[in-house]
Motif scaffolding. Structure first.
Motif, PDB file in Angstrom:
ATOM      1  N   TYR A  37       0.860  -1.180   0.000  1.00 14.42           N
ATOM      2  CA  TYR A  37       0.000   0.000   0.000  1.00 14.42           C
ATOM      3  C   TYR A  37       0.895   1.229   0.000  1.00 14.42           C
ATOM      4  N   ALA A  38       0.603   2.189  -0.896  1.00 13.12           N
ATOM      5  CA  ALA A  38       1.514   3.329  -1.029  1.00 13.12           C
ATOM      6  C   ALA A  38       0.764   4.586  -1.441  1.00 13.12           C
ATOM      7  N   GLU A  39      -0.207   4.992  -0.637  1.00 11.77           N
ATOM      8  CA  GLU A  39      -0.887   6.256  -0.911  1.00 11.77           C
ATOM      9  C   GLU A  39       0.116   7.405  -0.823  1.00 11.77           C
ATOM     10  N   GLY A  40      -0.037   8.336  -1.765  1.00  9.74           N
ATOM     11  CA  GLY A  40       0.866   9.475  -1.780  1.00  9.74           C
ATOM     12  C   GLY A  40       1.887   9.365  -2.891  1.00  9.74           C
ATOM     13  N   ARG A  72       4.705   9.395   1.506  1.00  6.71           N
ATOM     14  CA  ARG A  72       3.654   8.383   1.535  1.00  6.71           C
ATOM     15  C   ARG A  72       2.875   8.435   2.849  1.00  6.71           C
ATOM     16  N   HIS A  73       1.685   7.872   2.817  1.00  9.02           N
ATOM     17  CA  HIS A  73       0.871   7.761   4.023  1.00  9.02           C
ATOM     18  C   HIS A  73       1.039   6.405   4.686  1.00  9.02           C
ATOM     19  N   HIS A  74       1.976   5.602   4.213  1.00 10.64           N
ATOM     20  CA  HIS A  74       2.245   4.273   4.756  1.00 10.64           C
ATOM     21  C   HIS A  74       3.749   4.085   4.877  1.00 10.64           C
ATOM     22  N   GLY A  75       4.141   3.258   5.841  1.00  7.66           N
ATOM     23  CA  GLY A  75       5.552   2.953   5.994  1.00  7.66           C
ATOM     24  C   GLY A  75       6.010   1.868   5.030  1.00  7.66           C
ATOM     25  N   GLY A  76       7.302   1.650   4.998  1.00  5.68           N
ATOM     26  CA  GLY A  76       7.870   0.579   4.195  1.00  5.68           C
ATOM     27  C   GLY A  76       7.831   0.819   2.698  1.00  5.68           C
ATOM     28  N   ASP A 128      -0.871  16.407  -9.809  1.00  6.42           N
ATOM     29  CA  ASP A 128      -0.607  15.388  -8.791  1.00  6.42           C
ATOM     30  C   ASP A 128      -1.707  15.354  -7.739  1.00  6.42           C
ATOM     31  N   ARG A 129      -2.161  16.516  -7.296  1.00  6.78           N
ATOM     32  CA  ARG A 129      -3.216  16.555  -6.278  1.00  6.78           C
ATOM     33  C   ARG A 129      -4.561  16.100  -6.856  1.00  6.78           C
ATOM     34  N   THR A 161      -8.938  12.050  -6.891  1.00  6.63           N
ATOM     35  CA  THR A 161      -9.677  11.059  -7.676  1.00  6.63           C
ATOM     36  C   THR A 161      -9.269   9.622  -7.406  1.00  6.63           C
ATOM     37  N   GLN A 162      -8.131   9.389  -6.757  1.00  6.70           N
ATOM     38  CA  GLN A 162      -7.665   8.033  -6.501  1.00  6.70           C
ATOM     39  C   GLN A 162      -7.091   7.907  -5.096  1.00  6.70           C
TER      40      GLN A 162
END
Length: 423
Positions: free
Chosen positions: A69-72, A77-81, A265-266, A272-273
């Motif tokens: 998972y890699a939002e951003g 990103r909003h997730h680690g790793g 990008d925004r 939208t995603q």
């Protein structure tokens, strides 16, 4: 085809996960997968929007990146790793901007329609006027269809083509632009076989103060291979798919100048995603790398050469080929002179193993056929095979019953000599 054995083309191993695992866990789905491989291998794939990806692209799609998972965006990103998927996305962006000469690329859109939605979201407000090719003339659903978000949220005006030549009427485009003063002008289509005059669109857009959005979903692979003019120097935003002639995974992308980069990008995330599909982004990076090679340049030019031979052959056999030919990979034609409409033609051709689409005809109520040469060219077919396909086309159109079965056998033999995947 039995699921007892998996060809190398669909066997992908990542830390012990391979096709054999799918066969054991879910033989029903394994049967579907192998059946589809067989269908693609023993018939002619002439749908203009389809192609065969490379085994390397397929490997990226079936990789552990699908788990992440890699939002951003990279570095935010909003997730680690996300360190490694950040690297994959940066590589994809760098390759896309270099390949197309753009200042900025967003490679996260899940599809071409998602890319267009994001472009509208970045530049427009609901109710704004937009000028685009009308759907009867080859415009896409996202160019104002009332069944689509575009037609519901924006006020679309459609331009068309000249009744005699079938070419875009730029005088009409200019007149409509002056009359309606659109916030944006969209150039691009799904069945127009000629190159748009991007410079002319730019002049018209500047005259009325409109953004110019190029929907280059179909020609993007030809542009990458130097076989079609690029909209990048002219358009404010370029939307595209990464499959079709580009031969990558199913997905979208957006190119723009640096001044619009943040807005684009925004508009993709978070507007939208949500989470990016990192396995698909890695596969896009692979495809961009492949498209930057001399071999791909040769491929793109061969796609066009094949399409021109096929268009000329079909016209000689009595099909009414729109615009009298093609500059690209796609051909739009009216089979009415042969006594059938587009839907019946598609059915007869499908029965003989030649898969294509129908399309709207610019004038009249009937349907035409739309086909393309991207996939068969990937298989290695050239001008000689296009001549053979023309003959098979004609035979399938004029014969039924036992004769259709004979044509199907010949189609299977031709396709078998050019397998999409070896092994």
């Amino acid at each position: 085809m039995s699921v007892t054995a998996a060809p190398d083309a669909v066997r992908m191993t990542h830390h012990g996960a391979d096709f054999d695992a799918l066969r054991r866990q879910d033989p029903q789905i394994a049967e579907v997968l192998l059946g589809e491989l067989e269908r693609q291998s023993d018939s002619l794939q002439l749908i203009a929007a389809e192609n065969f990806t490379s085994p390397a692209v397929l490997a990226a799609l079936g990789s552990p990146l699908a788990n992440k998972y890699a939002e951003g965006y990279p570095g935010a990103r909003h997730h680690g790793g996300c360190e490694l998927v950040d690297t994959a996305e940066r590589i994809a962006v760098e390759r896309a901007t270099a390949l197309f000469g753009a200042e900025h690329a967003n490679v996260q859109p899940h599809s071409g329609s998602s890319a267009v939605l994001a472009a509208y979201a970045a530049l427009l407000k609901p109710g704004d006027s937009v000028l685009a090719m009308g759907l009867p003339y080859g415009g896409h659903l996202t160019h104002g269809s009332p069944a689509n978000f575009s037609g519901r949220w924006f006020d679309f005006v459609g331009y068309g083509v000249d009744a005699e030549s079938g070419l875009i009427d730029y005088d009409q485009v200019r007149t409509l632009a002056r009359t309606h003063r659109p916030k944006a002008i969209v150039c691009g289509s799904i069945s127009y076989p000629r190159h748009p005059d991007y410079a002319a669109f730019r002049v018209i857009a500047d005259e009325v103060g409109a953004y110019l959005i190029a929907d280059a979903a179909h020609p993007m692979g030809l542009i990458a291979g130097g076989a079609a003019p690029s909209p990048v120097p002219y358009a404010d935003v370029v939307c595209a798919t990464t499959h079709k002639v580009l031969r990558g995974p199913r997905g979208g992308m957006i190119l723009c100048g640096s001044e619009l980069a943040e807005r684009i990008d925004r508009a993709v995330f978070p507007f939208t995603q949500g989470g990016a599909q990192m396995h698909t982004i890695a596969a896009k990076a692979v495809a961009f790398g492949e498209a930057s090679t001399p071999a791909f340049t040769a491929y793109a030019h061969q796609v066009v050469a094949n399409a021109r031979v096929l268009a000329d052959g079909l016209e000689a056999e009595g099909f009414a080929v729109l615009t009298g030919g093609t500059d690209t990979h796609l051909i739009s034609a009216d089979p009415a002179p042969l006594g059938v409409d587009g839907r019946k033609a598609r059915g007869r051709l499908a029965a003989a193993g030649m898969v294509l689409d129908t399309c709207a005809l610019p004038y009249g109520d009937g349907r035409g056929i739309r086909l393309g040469t991207a996939a068969v060219t990937t298989q290695g077919m050239r001008e000689t095979e296009m001549e053979r396909i023309t003959a098979l086309f004609t035979a399938a159109m004029r014969e039924e019953g036992e004769e259709t079965r004979k044509v199907r056998t010949e189609v299977r033999e031709l396709a078998g000599r050019f397998p999409p995947y070896q092994g």
